[in-house]
Design an enzyme around this catalytic site. Structure first.
Site, mmCIF file in Angstrom:
data_model
loop_
_atom_site.group_PDB
_atom_site.id
_atom_site.type_symbol
_atom_site.label_atom_id
_atom_site.label_comp_id
_atom_site.label_asym_id
_atom_site.label_seq_id
_atom_site.Cartn_x
_atom_site.Cartn_y
_atom_site.Cartn_z
ATOM 1 N N HIS A 78 36.509 -27.792 67.523
ATOM 2 C CA HIS A 78 37.652 -28.431 68.187
ATOM 3 C C HIS A 78 37.360 -28.709 69.654
ATOM 4 O O HIS A 78 36.592 -28.000 70.304
ATOM 5 C CB HIS A 78 38.958 -27.652 67.986
ATOM 6 C CG HIS A 78 38.946 -26.229 68.487
ATOM 7 N ND1 HIS A 78 39.278 -25.892 69.773
ATOM 8 C CD2 HIS A 78 38.655 -25.056 67.856
ATOM 9 C CE1 HIS A 78 39.214 -24.565 69.919
ATOM 10 N NE2 HIS A 78 38.829 -24.043 68.774
ATOM 11 N N ASP A 80 39.676 -28.998 72.110
ATOM 12 C CA ASP A 80 40.619 -28.439 73.083
ATOM 13 C C ASP A 80 40.323 -26.972 73.371
ATOM 14 O O ASP A 80 39.622 -26.297 72.603
ATOM 15 C CB ASP A 80 42.061 -28.600 72.589
ATOM 16 C CG ASP A 80 42.321 -27.869 71.262
ATOM 17 O OD1 ASP A 80 41.444 -27.924 70.377
ATOM 18 O OD2 ASP A 80 43.383 -27.234 71.129
ATOM 19 N N ASP A 109 34.583 -20.782 72.433
ATOM 20 C CA ASP A 109 35.723 -21.265 71.634
ATOM 21 C C ASP A 109 36.186 -22.595 72.187
ATOM 22 O O ASP A 109 37.049 -22.635 73.037
ATOM 23 C CB ASP A 109 36.839 -20.213 71.671
ATOM 24 C CG ASP A 109 38.054 -20.631 70.877
ATOM 25 O OD1 ASP A 109 37.937 -21.541 70.048
ATOM 26 O OD2 ASP A 109 39.132 -20.043 71.080
ATOM 27 N N GLU A 143 43.757 -27.722 68.109
ATOM 28 C CA GLU A 143 43.652 -26.517 67.281
ATOM 29 C C GLU A 143 44.408 -25.353 67.906
ATOM 30 O O GLU A 143 45.082 -24.594 67.221
ATOM 31 C CB GLU A 143 42.175 -26.128 67.098
ATOM 32 C CG GLU A 143 41.928 -25.062 66.032
ATOM 33 C CD GLU A 143 41.999 -23.633 66.542
ATOM 34 O OE1 GLU A 143 42.103 -22.713 65.714
ATOM 35 O OE2 GLU A 143 41.970 -23.414 67.772
ATOM 36 N N GLU A 144 44.307 -25.224 69.215
ATOM 37 C CA GLU A 144 44.866 -24.049 69.891
ATOM 38 C C GLU A 144 46.388 -24.048 69.914
ATOM 39 O O GLU A 144 47.003 -23.042 70.276
ATOM 40 C CB GLU A 144 44.315 -23.954 71.326
ATOM 41 C CG GLU A 144 42.793 -23.772 71.402
ATOM 42 C CD GLU A 144 42.307 -22.417 70.887
ATOM 43 O OE1 GLU A 144 43.135 -21.604 70.449
ATOM 44 O OE2 GLU A 144 41.090 -22.196 70.926
#
Ligand SMILES: [Zn+2]
Length: 439
Positions: A78, A80, A109, A143-144
């Site tokens: 991802h 973001d 991440d 995603e977050e």
């Protein structure tokens, strides 16, 4: 694309603050535009040769045509990141190279995987390689914040009749210090994840002046409900992937623990008890958890609350269901005056099989990280890949990077950094995974 160019690409991508937010008005869309432009500059062949479909605001879905479309695979990451918190040793959006590591929000991440996958593909394209199977790259942009990019990517794949052979997303890693006394790093591959469900408990009353309180007002009733939930955990057990994780770690564990771990399958009740006794983290591996998070009552000290509320964040264990958990909450509270409003509900994911696709991931780990012990596990956190379980039974959550305990704890926290060598090993891992796809 040599090693220096791959590292420079990660630094450049980390410098762009693509922080997602549940409120679309608070998202810096220019940063996301810039990230996509930067990726196009850094990975020219990938952008020239692969077919791109845009999903959601900034999500990317690439198709790399292989020799066959029979067993397509999806590699995910991802774009973001979560907001910056805490005091950092090096700037969170600096992408600085210090002490052999690249520092910044997203290095672990999940921009390390994003750039790792792209660098591997770019190298293979430079070499004129054609994968044995179609390779799809799915990069979400929210995603977050549990956004819709992954859902839309799944819709697009469904529309095109693509049924992936397996899906690989973030999650596990080459984790050192994974278990007390186990010196070997564990290559943990997530084969399932818990379901995230939230409810709000609410009690309504008459309110009034604090000088004339009645017994069991809304706040007291909420407090009683909370205490009852806190005292009544759901039934605990060790799911099959966790049994296998312990079996595999057992051979590397201290002698005293070896029998329990290697025979985890036969000693489930004892293992369950031991995990619960070992603290909140191991205990969370055995059962559905309830965290009372938000609380509200009266806005003033001398006013009785007309409404009292408590939020409960629930992580549903593989094997339990949303319906079963809600029934447990209702029975445990045992009070008709406590309303239970469901805010979000997600079932735990199905367990991905440990068949030949898992074996491919596993043997690629062994090839690149010969000291590591590959093993399945159940993830506590949620990833975008959960949406892919509707079109693919084999969803694996693994990022091919060596991470210490401190590094794993820096995710969503401060001082996030990825070793340069660890990153480059990860690029090679993705490359080998693609090269080794079977005909
Ligand atoms: Zn992530």
């Amino acid at each position: 694309m040599n090693d220096d160019a791959a590292v420079a690409a990660l630094q450049a991508v980390v410098r762009i603050p693509t922080v997602s937010d549940r409120d679309p008005d608070k998202v810096d869309t220019a940063a996301f535009d810039e990230l996509l432009a930067e990726m196009a500059r850094r990975f020219p062949l990938l952008h020239e040769k692969l077919e791109l479909t845009r999903v959601d605001t900034h999500g990317l879905l690439f198709r790399w045509a292989g020799q066959s479309s029979r067993k397509p695979v999806v590699l995910m990451a991802h774009l973001d990141v979560v907001p910056v918190e805490g005091e950092w040793q090096h700037p969170a959006f600096g992408g600085d190279l210090v002490d052999g590591s690249i520092w910044g929000r997203g290095t672990l991440d999940d921009k390390g995987s994003l750039v790792g996958i792209c660098a591997a593909v770019e190298r293979l394209l430079e070499a004129g390689f054609v994968p044995a199977q179609d390779v799809w790259l799915s990069f979400g942009c929210n995603e977050e914040v549990s956004g819709t990019a992954a859902v839309l990517a799944v819709e697009e794949l469904t529309r095109r009749g693509v049924q992936p052979w397996f899906v690989l997303d973030e999650g596990g890693a080459i984790a050192s210090e994974a278990f007390p006394g186990v010196a070997a790093p564990i290559g943990v591959i997530g084969v399932a994840e818990k379901g995230v469900t939230s409810v709000e408990l609410r009690v309504e009353g008459r309110g009034g002046h604090a000088s004339t309180p009645a017994r069991m007002g809304p706040t007291a009733r909420i407090a009683r409900a909370i205490t009852r939930i806190d005292r009544s955990p759901m039934v605990a057990s060790v799911p099959e992937p966790t049994v296998e994780l312990f079996r595999r770690m057992g051979r590397h564990a201290p002698l005293a623990l070896r029998p329990l771990m290697i025979n985890a399958g036969r000693m489930k009740p004892l293992l369950t008890k031991a995990l619960i006794a070992a603290g909140p983290e191991p205990a969370a591996m055995t059962r559905t958890t309830f965290a009372i998070t938000t609380l509200s009552g009266s806005p003033a000290l001398n006013v009785i609350a007309a409404t009292a509320k408590a939020g409960v964040n629930i992580r549903i264990m593989v094997g339990d269901t949303v319906a079963g958990v809600l029934e447990h909450v209702r029975k445990t509270i045992n009070d008709d005056q406590v309303h239970i409003d469901v805010v979000e509900q997600n079932e735990p994911s199905p367990i991905s099989p440990m068949d030949e696709a898992f074996a491919l991931v596993e043997s690629t780990i062994t090839e690149l990280f010969p000291d590591a012990v590959p093993a399945p596990y159940v993830m506590m956190a949620a990833t975008d890949s959960r949406f892919f379980t509707t079109i693919c039974p084999r969803v694996y959550r693994f990022a091919p990077f060596r991470m210490t305990k401190a590094q794993r704890e820096s995710i969503h926290s401060y001082d996030e950094h990825l070793g340069v060598d660890a990153f480059l090993d990860g690029v090679r891992w993705y490359r080998r995974l693609i090269e080794r796809l079977p005909a």
